[in-house]
Motif scaffolding. Structure first.
Motif, PDB file in Angstrom:
ATOM      1  N   LEU A 196       0.844  -1.208   0.000  1.00 61.16           N
ATOM      2  CA  LEU A 196       0.000   0.000   0.000  1.00 61.16           C
ATOM      3  C   LEU A 196       0.879   1.259   0.000  1.00 61.16           C
ATOM      4  N   ARG A 197       1.600   1.444  -1.111  1.00 62.79           N
ATOM      5  CA  ARG A 197       2.476   2.599  -1.301  1.00 62.79           C
ATOM      6  C   ARG A 197       2.233   3.173  -2.705  1.00 62.79           C
ATOM      7  N   PRO A 198       2.103   4.496  -2.818  1.00 66.18           N
ATOM      8  CA  PRO A 198       2.001   5.489  -1.755  1.00 66.18           C
ATOM      9  C   PRO A 198       0.687   5.353  -0.987  1.00 66.18           C
ATOM     10  N   ASP A 199       0.668   5.902   0.211  1.00 66.07           N
ATOM     11  CA  ASP A 199      -0.505   5.751   1.069  1.00 66.07           C
ATOM     12  C   ASP A 199      -1.674   6.565   0.522  1.00 66.07           C
ATOM     13  N   PRO A 200      -2.837   5.928   0.290  1.00 58.51           N
ATOM     14  CA  PRO A 200      -3.963   6.648  -0.345  1.00 58.51           C
ATOM     15  C   PRO A 200      -4.506   7.801   0.492  1.00 58.51           C
ATOM     16  N   LEU A 201      -4.530   7.636   1.810  1.00 57.07           N
ATOM     17  CA  LEU A 201      -5.059   8.714   2.653  1.00 57.07           C
ATOM     18  C   LEU A 201      -4.122   9.917   2.645  1.00 57.07           C
ATOM     19  N   GLU A 202      -2.813   9.662   2.646  1.00 50.98           N
ATOM     20  CA  GLU A 202      -1.847  10.768   2.597  1.00 50.98           C
ATOM     21  C   GLU A 202      -1.965  11.527   1.280  1.00 50.98           C
ATOM     22  N   ILE A 203      -2.119  10.792   0.197  1.00 51.54           N
ATOM     23  CA  ILE A 203      -2.302  11.445  -1.109  1.00 51.54           C
ATOM     24  C   ILE A 203      -3.595  12.263  -1.110  1.00 51.54           C
TER      25      ILE A 203
END
Length: 433
Positions: free
Chosen positions: A208-215
């Motif tokens: 799970l990279r990049p993190d969807p919530l961070e994006i």
């Protein structure tokens, strides 16, 4: 000059095609983890009570494992939500699954040592896996647009089905494996749960990279900055609060009604002469109806709307309650239909309610809010299960089923209230413009 990280974020903002590919990848990774997570749920549902019964030598506390798993699930939902908010979905979800796996290992050790206190403590920890499995449905929605969110939720729920169906079918095999390695047979399914939960956590941690919530948070911040620069940013917190209230109400009510009627159906059937095979068939249809219609439900929620499907949930649960109440006690077919409608109504409510929650939250607070609301869902399920026995003991299964069906009708005024509020707010906004 932009940093490498900022440049990466801007590449998703400036390329809808790249963002779309990331969304599909996230959905695939979360779905893969849900297959393992679903398999991990099997032990607590299938043999938790039997293991406690065997170790204690009495039926009196056979319901304690279910209560402990629910309490652990509620606490873990809160923690996983906060971890996800602060460090991202990858950290929050992988931690929750791995902790649940460690709890499963603890249950096996407790069974080997015949230590009831350790068993109960580890069942609390095992609850983290069940909470995380439910929380993961939100991760697929972080990068989805409003017309994709319910479909994303339903996709992950369908993937859970594969593991949830496979898990119970492996109970006997895992029991034989447990005996082969020298531990009690009933601890075998928890060996499967340990492996499944830890695998689910590793899939998320590695992939799970990049993190969807961070994006999603950074894209939202970017859009907010641009809107403020153009004097076009106008947050509407009233709408958010109203949407959260309705989404939570839909999910909590459907959970209470579903758990209450489902919990007492096997007892009702047994009292009326049905065997374990017949009970298993009815509950099997019920569980299938909870998850398998998800793909169609998700499309309907996105196309027809959250409000319409929430109302459909209430009506479906009402019919389920009426049919369960008035079906002849010896009619397997009508009980199958009633419990199938019960599962379907729950499916409608969970997906439409979850979509409303996602619609009503900003990425900056989304995971924390979702975790908090899932605590209420877990506690609602525990309350429904506990109260159902009291109601049936003091009245009847008919009363419980009718009461559950009528309670589900509260969904209709709740969503209409939400709709009226939205119309009123839109009218005020248009006048102000």
């Amino acid at each position: 000059m932009l940093s490498k990280e900022q440049d990466s974020i801007e590449s998703y903002i400036n390329s809808p095609e790249k963002l779309k590919k990331l969304y599909k990848r996230v959905l695939f990774v979360v779905s893969l983890s849900q297959i393992f997570g679903g398999a991990g749920l099997a032990a607590g549902i299938t043999v938790g009570a039997l293991l406690a019964q065997q170790m204690l030598g009495t039926d009196a506390y056979a319901g304690v494992p279910s209560a402990l798993i629910t309490i652990g699930s509620a606490g873990a939902a809160l923690i996983v939500g906060r971890l996800s908010q602060r460090y991202g979905r990858r950290t929050g979800l992988s931690t929750g699954f791995i902790v649940g796996g460690l709890g499963s290992i603890g249950v096996v050790i407790a069974a080997l040592m015949n230590n009831v206190i350790l068993l109960f403590a580890c069942l609390l920890i095992y609850g983290a896996g069940t909470a995380t499995n439910l929380q993961a449905r939100y991760a697929g929605t972080d990068l989805a647009n409003k017309k994709q969110r319910a479909t994303a939720i339903s996709t992950t729920m369908v993937m859970t089905t594969f593991g949830a169906v496979a898990g119970p079918n492996l109970v006997e095999i895992m029991g034989e494996f447990a005996l082969f390695i020298g531990v009690p047979a009933l601890s075998g399914p928890f060996i499967l749960s340990a492996a499944a939960f830890i695998l689910a956590g590793l899939v998320l941690f590695i992939m799970l990279r990049p993190d969807p919530l961070e994006i999603a948070k950074r894209i939202a911040a970017y859009k907010q900055e641009n809107a403020q620069a153009n004097n076009s940013y106008s947050p509407n917190k009233t709408n958010n609060k109203r949407g959260l209230a309705v989404g939570a109400t839909v999910m909590v009510l459907t959970q209470i009604v579903m758990i209450a009627i489902m919990t007492m159906t096997p007892v009702h059937m047994k009292h009326n002469g049905h065997g374990l095979a017949a009970i298993g068939i009815v509950i099997g249809f019920h569980i299938g109806s909870m998850y398998l219609p998800s793909l169609i439900t998700g499309v309907l929620v996105d196309k027809v709307g959250r409000t319409a499907m929430s109302i459909a949930s209430g009506i479906t649960l009402l019919f389920a309650g009426l049919l369960a109440a008035f079906a002849p006690s010896d009619s397997m077919i009508l009980l199958v239909i009633a419990l199938s409608l019960l599962g379907l109504g729950w499916n409608f409510g969970l997906i439409s309610g979850t979509a409303q929650i996602v619609d009503s939250t900003e990425p900056s607070t989304r995971a924390k809010t979702q975790g908090t609301l899932d605590v209420f869902i877990a506690l609602a399920g525990a309350s429904g299960g506990a109260l159902s026995g009291v109601v049936v003991a003091n009245t009847s299964f008919v009363t419980l089923s009718l009461g559950g069906g009528l309670l589900s009708l509260l969904l209709i005024p709740a969503v209409i209230w939400s709709r009226r509020g939205k119309v009123l707010t839109n009218s005020i906004n248009q006048k102000s413009v």
